[in-house]
Enzyme design. Structure first.
Site, PDB file in Angstrom:
ATOM      1  N   PRO A  24       0.789  -1.230  -0.096  1.00  0.00           N
ATOM      2  CA  PRO A  24       0.147  -0.031  -0.038  1.00  0.00           C
ATOM      3  C   PRO A  24       0.872   1.189   0.038  1.00  0.00           C
ATOM      4  CG  PRO A  24      -0.505  -1.478   1.954  1.00  0.00           C
ATOM      5  CD  PRO A  24       0.583  -1.960   1.133  1.00  0.00           C
ATOM      6  N   GLU A  25       0.495   2.350  -0.853  1.00  0.00           N
ATOM      7  CA  GLU A  25       1.198   3.494  -0.637  1.00  0.00           C
ATOM      8  C   GLU A  25       0.418   4.342   0.152  1.00  0.00           C
ATOM      9  OE1 GLU A  25       3.803   4.788  -3.040  1.00  0.00           O
ATOM     10  OE2 GLU A  25       3.789   3.231  -4.472  1.00  0.00           O
TER      11      GLU A  25
END
Ligand code: ZN
Length: 296
Positions: A2-3
């Site tokens: 996930p960013e």
């Protein structure tokens, strides 16, 4: 992985449910995720009210009364789900869909909220995520946080700040931007996008964007604006998707990011007037996507 915008939308999705809620029980269904849970993790939370949700880089911070803070990282495949008598929702928007297989539900926070009982469920098939707990006053000096640079969402990230970091650096821009000591939470996707938007080559050396006097050149001013904008746009997109999810009754769709450079190898460049093609190179073991025609 996930960013930052995904973690931010998770935070924004969980905040209305968790803030002010009392943790009736913290249920750990296994002794570890990527790391063992710290001693007395559940006991420190039970009966406590959640005072606020925050984020630093890709870490979610859950403050509870009494001064403890849960530090949660989603790893590769982690997600939170909110459940209740009339609710089932997965806040956040992910590039890859998240598991809803209950065999991978590892942590359940049982909450008392003004709307009734809620369960905040942490699901993580690959278990690269982890949770820790620390005192609020220890967070700034904590090993996870003490070396982190500025947030790309805050007011501290400006061209002068980056110029001070990049001055004299013989490092390719791609690597310099991924260095968490410079900017916290910026990952591969948004570095590719920001470099494409500001027409800068990922192979250009970071120090070439700074004058001899240590001031930002105009290319660095443009890059700084592009970084802030790609992150803001992604959070905004996640936010609008999140609202759609909450309205949907039980059926969850996943927002598909639309990227201009990332994962578009072989496709035409979208820069107006450019006839180039997006290419892929490998830098420090990571794929970089960029247009060699308009990114210099
Ligand atoms: Zn181009």
């Amino acid at each position: 992985m996930p960013e930052l915008p995904e973690v931010e939308t998770v935070k924004r999705g969980l905040a209305p449910v968790m803030e002010g809620a009392r943790i009736r029980r913290a249920e750990l269904r296994r002794p570890d995720l990527r790391f063992p849970f710290p001693p007395a993790f559940a006991e420190k939370l039970e009966g406590r009210r959640v005072t606020s949700l925050g984020r630093r880089a890709k870490y979610l911070l859950i403050d509870v009364e009494g001064g403890d803070v849960v530090i949660a990282h989603l790893g590769m495949s982690g997600s939170f789900r909110v459940e209740g008598a009339d609710v089932s929702d997965t806040p956040g928007d992910f590039h890859l869909p998240r598991s809803k297989d209950t065999r991978h539900d590892h942590v359940v926070f049982h909450l008392e909220t003004p709307e009734g009982e809620r369960r905040v469920v942490y699901n993580d098939p690959r278990r690269f995520g982890f949770m820790d707990i620390a005192k609020r006053e220890e967070i700034a000096a904590h090993a996870f946080f003490r070396d982190l640079g500025a947030e790309p969402t805050g007011n501290t990230l400006d061209a002068d700040y980056i110029a001070a970091k990049f001055r004299g650096r013989q490092t390719p821009l791609k690597a310099a931007l991924l260095d968490q000591k410079n900017i916290a939470g910026l990952g591969n996707i948004y570095v590719c996008e920001a470099l494409w938007r500001s027409h800068l080559s990922p192979e250009r050396l970071a120090g070439t964007l700074v004058t001899a006097a240590g001031k930002p050149k105009k290319e660095l001013v443009a890059l700084t604006a592009a970084i802030r904008q790609v992150i803001a746009d992604a959070i905004e997109a996640g936010g609008s998707t999140l609202r759609d999810h909450i309205r949907a009754d039980g059926s969850l769709g996943y927002f598909q990011h639309s990227f201009s450079a990332y994962d578009r190898a072989g496709e035409p460049c979208r820069t107006p007037g450019c006839t180039g093609t997006i290419g892929r190179i490998v830098q420090s073991g990571r794929s970089t996507f960029y247009c060699a025609d308009c990114q210099k």
